[in-house]
Design an enzyme around this catalytic site. Structure first.
Site, mmCIF file in Angstrom:
data_model
loop_
_atom_site.group_PDB
_atom_site.id
_atom_site.type_symbol
_atom_site.label_atom_id
_atom_site.label_comp_id
_atom_site.label_asym_id
_atom_site.label_seq_id
_atom_site.Cartn_x
_atom_site.Cartn_y
_atom_site.Cartn_z
ATOM 1 N N ARG A 27 0.858 -1.198 0.000
ATOM 2 C CA ARG A 27 0.000 0.000 0.000
ATOM 3 C C ARG A 27 0.882 1.232 0.000
ATOM 4 O O ARG A 27 1.085 1.858 1.051
ATOM 5 C CB ARG A 27 -0.895 -0.018 1.233
ATOM 6 C CG ARG A 27 -1.917 -1.136 1.211
ATOM 7 C CD ARG A 27 -2.628 -1.194 2.548
ATOM 8 N NE ARG A 27 -3.526 -2.342 2.589
ATOM 9 C CZ ARG A 27 -3.901 -2.956 3.707
ATOM 10 N NH1 ARG A 27 -3.449 -2.535 4.879
ATOM 11 N NH2 ARG A 27 -4.729 -3.980 3.663
ATOM 12 N N ASP A 53 2.223 4.909 -0.111
ATOM 13 C CA ASP A 53 1.610 6.142 0.374
ATOM 14 C C ASP A 53 1.471 7.186 -0.729
ATOM 15 O O ASP A 53 2.052 7.043 -1.796
ATOM 16 C CB ASP A 53 2.487 6.748 1.479
ATOM 17 C CG ASP A 53 2.379 5.956 2.752
ATOM 18 O OD1 ASP A 53 1.337 5.323 2.983
ATOM 19 O OD2 ASP A 53 3.363 5.966 3.520
ATOM 20 N N TYR A 69 12.414 -1.776 -1.722
ATOM 21 C CA TYR A 69 12.167 -0.345 -1.908
ATOM 22 C C TYR A 69 13.488 0.365 -2.157
ATOM 23 O O TYR A 69 14.525 -0.044 -1.629
ATOM 24 C CB TYR A 69 11.550 0.268 -0.645
ATOM 25 C CG TYR A 69 10.072 0.051 -0.474
ATOM 26 C CD1 TYR A 69 9.154 0.914 -1.052
ATOM 27 C CD2 TYR A 69 9.587 -1.008 0.292
ATOM 28 C CE1 TYR A 69 7.786 0.729 -0.881
ATOM 29 C CE2 TYR A 69 8.215 -1.209 0.472
ATOM 30 C CZ TYR A 69 7.327 -0.332 -0.115
ATOM 31 O OH TYR A 69 5.982 -0.512 0.049
ATOM 32 N N ARG A 118 10.790 5.354 4.971
ATOM 33 C CA ARG A 118 11.077 6.793 4.987
ATOM 34 C C ARG A 118 11.696 7.231 6.314
ATOM 35 O O ARG A 118 12.533 8.139 6.348
ATOM 36 C CB ARG A 118 9.810 7.586 4.676
ATOM 37 C CG ARG A 118 9.422 7.443 3.190
ATOM 38 C CD ARG A 118 7.966 7.765 2.926
ATOM 39 N NE ARG A 118 7.644 9.127 3.315
ATOM 40 C CZ ARG A 118 6.418 9.622 3.321
ATOM 41 N NH1 ARG A 118 5.392 8.859 2.956
ATOM 42 N NH2 ARG A 118 6.206 10.858 3.689
#
Lengths: 266, 266
Positions: B51, B53, B111, B199
């Site tokens: 999911r 962002d 990622y 992040r």
């Protein structure tokens, strides 16, 4: 009064090209002039080496301007980058020889045209790559490109008007065609390029690469100068001005005047 | 009724993230569901593996959906790409095993976070790279990253609420830090990531890289689970979901059901 040499990079997507047009300020030249004029408190003109068209990008455009200021070249660069939109960046600002002129002194330019013919679009490159619906035969394109290299009258491969009186003879040093990351990239290196010339040469090569045009047609365009016999004008967003060449003596003088700043890497 | 596995790529700049939110359609999931629903003539749900962002991108997101149609997987893919906006692309559509579920079957994710600390912005990468005003010490960041690798309770490195009851233990297989084309790129590979975890881990590493944070602070975050002790949450636009891993048996079943289509290259 000093002459300054700017190297800049821009994403041309939002702009009507390099060159200022009347009252509109949606050109790269106008943006830069606006900011320098505000910095100096009076109007100043900036000369770009290449007049990129609407939608065309630049990785390294060179520009020159003459004005007087107490600011250092680094301070001028930082002032510009502070006020320029995020799709235009001044990579360097250096003091040049008094008679330096970015356009008149340019002795060559390098352009790159990027095409994605893989059938799979790359969303991150969509603003900088032209998607072509069929796979292109790069070997055939290389053979055709070899016929374009050299000194020719490129009138038929340009959008200059019939009444254009200046010489349309140019020299292309090389056209390199390579596959990189799923893209077919064409790199043109030459003394100078006429209006739309890179996009029309690319369009002609693309038609040859997809098999709908013969290699012989290139000679016919050179012989007749007839734009109708050449290929399509490719869209602007796949085109990027990669570099502007100057004589090494010109660059040596700039280097000598700016011992502490290096030219940004290409 | 068949289960389909989609691989998709998107530029997240314009979207409020992957997951559908009430009536808004400015999410990737909603866009894809809208188009598939129109194609089928009835509402259909799509499940994404990650999911992402608001503002986060994906080079390869995996999604699954169950429905019945006479169209081939290739026809479904072409239908989607015809109607999707140009910042979302379906890279592949294949028939999966009946019980395949993109999120529940995912066993790992990769990622990438991209940072430009060179002092020279790259206009062509500005939507996908976070500009950092100081040069970062990548060696120091590598030493810190080594402390994050492994199985830990990452609650303090996430934005999950205090009342979040599920396990916040995750395993990071590797964090690779490399300089590429003037960017510092951090690649995180792990079993799964909590809300904002990549992040915040990146923000913590950046503070370590600029010298304003000690390596010891990482242990303190693990021990207390206190978000306040970790670094900043980096902006979303530098983050990209690169890949979703599945067991080789799951992929082998998809390959067997789709002999003529290949998984797109990573």
């Amino acid at each position: 009064m000093k002459t300054y040499c700017f190297t800049l990079s821009y994403d041309g997507s939002r702009y009507r090209g390099w060159q200022r047009q009347g009252n509109t300020d949606s050109t790269i030249q106008a943006k830069l002039e606006q900011i320098l004029s505000r910095m100096l408190g009076h109007r100043v003109e900036v000369h770009g080496a290449g007049r990129t068209d609407a939608g065309v990008h630049a990785a390294r455009q060179t520009a020159s301007s003459r004005f007087e200021t107490d600011l250092t070249p680094e301070e001028i660069q930082h002032y510009c980058n502070r006020y320029l939109p995020d799709d235009i960046v001044v990579l360097s600002c250096r003091v040049a020889g008094d008679r330096f002129h970015a356009r008149l002194n340019a002795k060559g330019k390098q352009y790159r045209y990027c095409i994605n013919d893989s059938g799979t679009p790359n969303v991150f490159r969509r603003r900088y790559v032209c998607v072509w619906p069929q796979p292109l035969d790069e070997e055939r394109m290389r053979r055709a490109a070899a016929l374009m290299v050299g000194t020719h009258d490129f009138r038929g491969f340009s959008s200059v008007s019939r009444r254009f009186k200046k010489s349309t003879v140019r020299t292309i040093h090389s056209i390199d065609i390579a596959r990189t990351d799923g893209e077919l990239q064409l790199v043109f290196h030459g003394t100078g390029f006429l209006y739309n010339m890179v996009r029309i040469l690319t369009g002609t090569l693309v038609e040859i690469g997809q098999g709908t045009r013969d290699l012989d047609s290139i000679r016919a365009v050179f012989e007749t100068g007839d734009r109708q016999l050449a290929g399509i004008t490719m869209p602007p967003h796949g085109l990027i001005l990669e570099n502007v060449d100057y004589d090494s003596s010109v660059m040596a003088e700039i280097d000598a005047r700016n011992p502490h700043t290096q030219e940004p890497a290409q």
